[in-house]
Design a protein around this motif. Structure first.
Motif, PDB file in Angstrom:
ATOM      1  N   GLN A 106       0.813  -1.204   0.000  1.00 17.07           N
ATOM      2  CA  GLN A 106       0.000   0.000   0.000  1.00 17.07           C
ATOM      3  C   GLN A 106       0.852   1.260   0.000  1.00 17.07           C
ATOM      4  O   GLN A 106       0.348   2.371  -0.233  1.00 17.07           O
ATOM      5  CB  GLN A 106      -0.966   0.022   1.187  1.00 17.07           C
ATOM      6  N   CYS A 189      -2.119  -1.057  -7.293  1.00 19.40           N
ATOM      7  CA  CYS A 189      -1.561   0.262  -7.587  1.00 19.40           C
ATOM      8  C   CYS A 189      -1.502   0.445  -9.089  1.00 19.40           C
ATOM      9  O   CYS A 189      -1.520  -0.530  -9.847  1.00 19.40           O
ATOM     10  CB  CYS A 189      -0.176   0.440  -6.971  1.00 19.40           C
ATOM     11  N   SER A 203       1.444   7.777  -9.193  1.00 18.81           N
ATOM     12  CA  SER A 203       0.873   6.489  -8.823  1.00 18.81           C
ATOM     13  C   SER A 203       0.256   6.553  -7.436  1.00 18.81           C
ATOM     14  O   SER A 203       0.563   7.422  -6.631  1.00 18.81           O
ATOM     15  CB  SER A 203       1.941   5.400  -8.870  1.00 18.81           C
ATOM     16  N   TYR A 204      -0.623   5.628  -7.174  1.00 22.02           N
ATOM     17  CA  TYR A 204      -1.235   5.493  -5.863  1.00 22.02           C
ATOM     18  C   TYR A 204      -1.404   4.011  -5.602  1.00 22.02           C
ATOM     19  O   TYR A 204      -1.339   3.192  -6.518  1.00 22.02           O
ATOM     20  CB  TYR A 204      -2.603   6.194  -5.820  1.00 22.02           C
ATOM     21  N   ALA A 205      -1.593   3.646  -4.357  1.00 27.56           N
ATOM     22  CA  ALA A 205      -1.736   2.232  -4.017  1.00 27.56           C
ATOM     23  C   ALA A 205      -2.720   2.102  -2.866  1.00 27.56           C
ATOM     24  O   ALA A 205      -2.922   3.030  -2.086  1.00 27.56           O
ATOM     25  CB  ALA A 205      -0.393   1.644  -3.624  1.00 27.56           C
TER      26      ALA A 205
END
Length: 212
Positions: A106, A189, A203-205
């Protein structure tokens, strides 16, 4: 380490605690550090194993990272950029029982860019197929043909969709080899990238707990 201009000309070797070297025509001075090549303390060995673990993860994601870090790579390679970005963000934590570094997906960062990001959410999980969705509203800086790069991890499995779906579709499906079990955690992600491959979104997770 420091770059220096020497009135004595080119210097090589060790003087006191300073080592002088030449690199691409530049004079470099750095402090002498004995045993760096073969660290013996517990902390040094832990740092070395952490570096190895991060390097292994970077190589696992080598299909994705050159796309995600292309815009801001500068003088660094995509792998160096990935390792620099993820070295202090909590991605790896030391697990004493197994004496190893474990990833907290995450916290994973797989891209850096200026394209407007869109939040991706898990929609459904049917057997081994994971469907994710995102808002298809097109803002001024969001083109409908922006392509998606998405990756998911669960229990030793990795599933990817790399530039196979465009933003305007609004959803994509990832397929694992085997169906995740109830209570397992899927980490997801991803990012969007322009169709010409020049600009990416940050980016994101996030984690998603499987409920069967």
């Amino acid at each position: 380490m420091a770059l220096i201009n020497s009135v004595l000309g080119r210097i090589r070797g060790k003087i006191g605690d300073v080592v002088f070297t030449q690199n691409k025509g530049r004079q470099i001075a750095k402090l002498y550090q004995p045993n760096v090549a073969n660290p013996r303390t517990g902390q040094q060995q832990a740092n070395r194993s952490r570096f190895v673990a991060l390097l292994a993860l970077g190589k696992l994601l080598r299909v994705v990272l050159p796309l995600g870090f292309k815009e801001y790579s500068g003088s660094l390679s995509w792998l160096n950029r990935f390792m620099s970005t993820n070295s202090s963000n909590g991605l790896l934590s030391w697990d004493e029982p197994t004496s190893s570094w474990l990833p907290a997906y995450q916290n994973l960062v797989i891209s850096e860019g200026s394209l407007y990001p869109t939040t991706i959410e898990v929609d459904t999980l049917v057997a081994a197929d994971l469907t994710i969705k995102w808002n298809v509203e097109i803002f001024a800086n969001q083109a409908p043909d922006d392509e998606l790069v998405i990756i998911a991890f669960v229990a030793g499995q990795t599933a990817m969709s790399i530039r196979q779906v465009i933003r305007s579709v609004g959803e994509a499906t990832l397929s694992f080899d085997t169906a995740p079990a109830n209570g397992q955690v899927i980490s997801v992600c991803g990012f969007f990238i322009t169709s010409d491959g020049r600009i990416v979104s940050n980016s994101y997770a996030f984690n998603h707990t499987v409920v069967v």
